[in-house]
Design an enzyme around this catalytic site. Sequence first.
Site, PDB file in Angstrom:
ATOM      1  N   CYS A  35     104.345   6.612  32.178  1.00  0.00           N
ATOM      2  CA  CYS A  35     103.636   7.899  32.296  1.00  0.00           C
ATOM      3  C   CYS A  35     104.086   8.662  33.546  1.00  0.00           C
ATOM      4  O   CYS A  35     103.881   8.205  34.670  1.00  0.00           O
ATOM      5  CB  CYS A  35     102.130   7.636  32.353  1.00  0.00           C
ATOM      6  SG  CYS A  35     101.171   9.073  32.874  1.00  0.00           S
ATOM      7  N   VAL A  75      95.509   8.178  31.644  1.00  0.00           N
ATOM      8  CA  VAL A  75      95.844   7.759  32.998  1.00  0.00           C
ATOM      9  C   VAL A  75      96.736   8.836  33.597  1.00  0.00           C
ATOM     10  O   VAL A  75      97.330   9.618  32.854  1.00  0.00           O
ATOM     11  CB  VAL A  75      96.567   6.384  32.993  1.00  0.00           C
ATOM     12  CG1 VAL A  75      95.575   5.284  32.724  1.00  0.00           C
ATOM     13  CG2 VAL A  75      97.725   6.348  32.013  1.00  0.00           C
ATOM     14  N   GLU A  87      93.173  12.890  36.684  1.00  0.00           N
ATOM     15  CA  GLU A  87      94.038  14.090  36.792  1.00  0.00           C
ATOM     16  C   GLU A  87      94.964  13.992  38.007  1.00  0.00           C
ATOM     17  O   GLU A  87      94.549  14.149  39.152  1.00  0.00           O
ATOM     18  CB  GLU A  87      93.217  15.394  36.855  1.00  0.00           C
ATOM     19  CG  GLU A  87      92.305  15.635  35.671  1.00  0.00           C
ATOM     20  CD  GLU A  87      93.040  15.790  34.326  1.00  0.00           C
ATOM     21  OE1 GLU A  87      94.282  15.864  34.303  1.00  0.00           O
ATOM     22  OE2 GLU A  87      92.336  15.822  33.302  1.00  0.00           O
ATOM     23  N   SER A  88      96.243  13.801  37.709  1.00  0.00           N
ATOM     24  CA  SER A  88      97.212  13.549  38.777  1.00  0.00           C
ATOM     25  C   SER A  88      97.260  14.661  39.826  1.00  0.00           C
ATOM     26  O   SER A  88      97.398  14.381  41.020  1.00  0.00           O
ATOM     27  CB  SER A  88      98.607  13.330  38.181  1.00  0.00           C
ATOM     28  OG  SER A  88      99.076  14.488  37.523  1.00  0.00           O
TER      29      SER A  88
END
Lengths: 216, 216
Positions: A35, A75, A87-88
Site C-alpha cells: 500500500c 490502512v 488517513e495517511s
Amino acid sequence: MGTVLVMWPVVLPGTMATPPVTLRIVLTLYDAARCPYCARVRIVLAEKGVEYEAIEIDVSDRPAWIYEKNTTGRVPVLEEDGWLLPESAVIMEYLEERYPEPALLAADAAERALARLWIFRHDHLTKPYYALRRGEEGAGDRLDQELAKLDAALEARPWLGGAAYGLADAAYVPWLLRMRDMLGVPLDPFPALVDWLDRLLDRPAVAAEAVVVAAL
Amino acid sequence: MGTVLVMWPVVLPGTMATPPVTLRIVLTLYDAARCPYCARVRIVLAEKGVEYEAIEIDVSDRPAWIYEKNTTGRVPVLEEDGWLLPESAVIMEYLEERYPEPALLAADAAERALARLWIFRHDHLTKPYYALRRGEEGAGDRLDQELAKLDAALEARPWLGGAAYGLADAAYVPWLLRMRDMLGVPLDPFPALVDWLDRLLDRPAVAAEAVVVAAL
C-alpha cells in the site's frame, strides 16, 4: 517490525509507598507492504527515527476487526495508547507535530502551504496511475502528462515542497517507485524527476521502500 | 470588500537620501458567494479579523483568466503579493499559520489531527449532498446517514474538532447552511447537530454566511 518502543515516558503520580510508574506508550501501525499510502507513513516514521509495531493487513482479504480500527477498513491506521488515526495525509501531519525533529515541513507558512497543496492534489497523479493499473485506454498518456508537470516543478525547485526535502516528497515517492518498478513506466523522458528520485533513494528511509517494492 | 489592508509592513532598504519604503501587501480572495469552499475561507478570514479584497467569480461562466490563477479554474484562490494559493483546505491551514490569533486549531496534536480528519473526509458528507442536488435516487437517505454520524459526533463533543470551535466546524457549516436553507433538508432528526448549528450562528463570521446563503 513487531517490536515495541518506549515512545515517551508517562509518569503517573506515586505515593510514599509506591514509586512513580513509568508506562510504555506503544505506537502501532496497521500497515500493508504493497500500500503506497502506508509507505508514506513508513517513510515519515523512518525519517524521524520513531520505532513502532507494524501489523501487516492483507488488503486483499481484510480482517473484520480492521473496521473497528477504521470505519472504511483501509490502512494505514496509526494507534497510540488506544487512540486511532486513519488517513495517511492526516497521519503525516500528526507525526510532524508529535516528532518535530527532523522537520519535514518548512518553517515558512508559504512553503508549508505549497507542500500541503501537493499532498492535497496527489490524486492528479494517482488517478491516472490507478487507471493505468486497471488497463484503461489513454491512462498512460494522462499519467505522462502528470509526470511532465512533476518534472517541470522539480526543474524549478529541488524538492516538491521547495528548498528542502519533506512531507510532499514522502507523499509522492511511493507511487513513483511502484510505477517505475512494477508497472514499467519509463521515467527517462522526465530528467528532473529522475534526478529527484535518485536523490530520494540516497535517503535510507526511501531506499528501504525500494526494497519493499522489489519484494512485492 | 474591495478594500485593501495593510497586512504587515515590508520595509525595503533605503539610502541616506531615501528613507525606508513601506509597501502595502494586499490579500485578494477570488471568491464566489454560492461556493461553499469559498465560504470556508470567508469564515476563517472573518474569525481572524483579516481584511481582504474579494473578487467575485461567476462560476457558471468562469473568466478565462481565472485559469492563470488556478489551473483547475476553481475558486477559492488566495493571492498575496502575487503568490497564489488554491484549495480551501490548504488555504485554511495557511491562514491559521499566518494569523495564529484567534487559534482555530487546538494546541494538542491529537485534537489537531481529529480536526484535520474531519476536513480530509468532508466528501463523506458532500458526495451525498451533491448527489441530492443532482436528484440522484437514494441520495437523501445517504445524506441522512452522514448527518446521523455528524450528530453522534456532536453529541460526544461540543465541536467537530473537540473541545473548542475551529477549522473543522468552519469547514462543514457552509454545506449545512445550504442543505437547510436551499435544499430544504430537515435537520430536526439530528438534535446535537441543530444545537451545534445554533451555536455556530451565534458567531458573527458564520451568521454573515447565513446572510450570503439567504441572498443566493
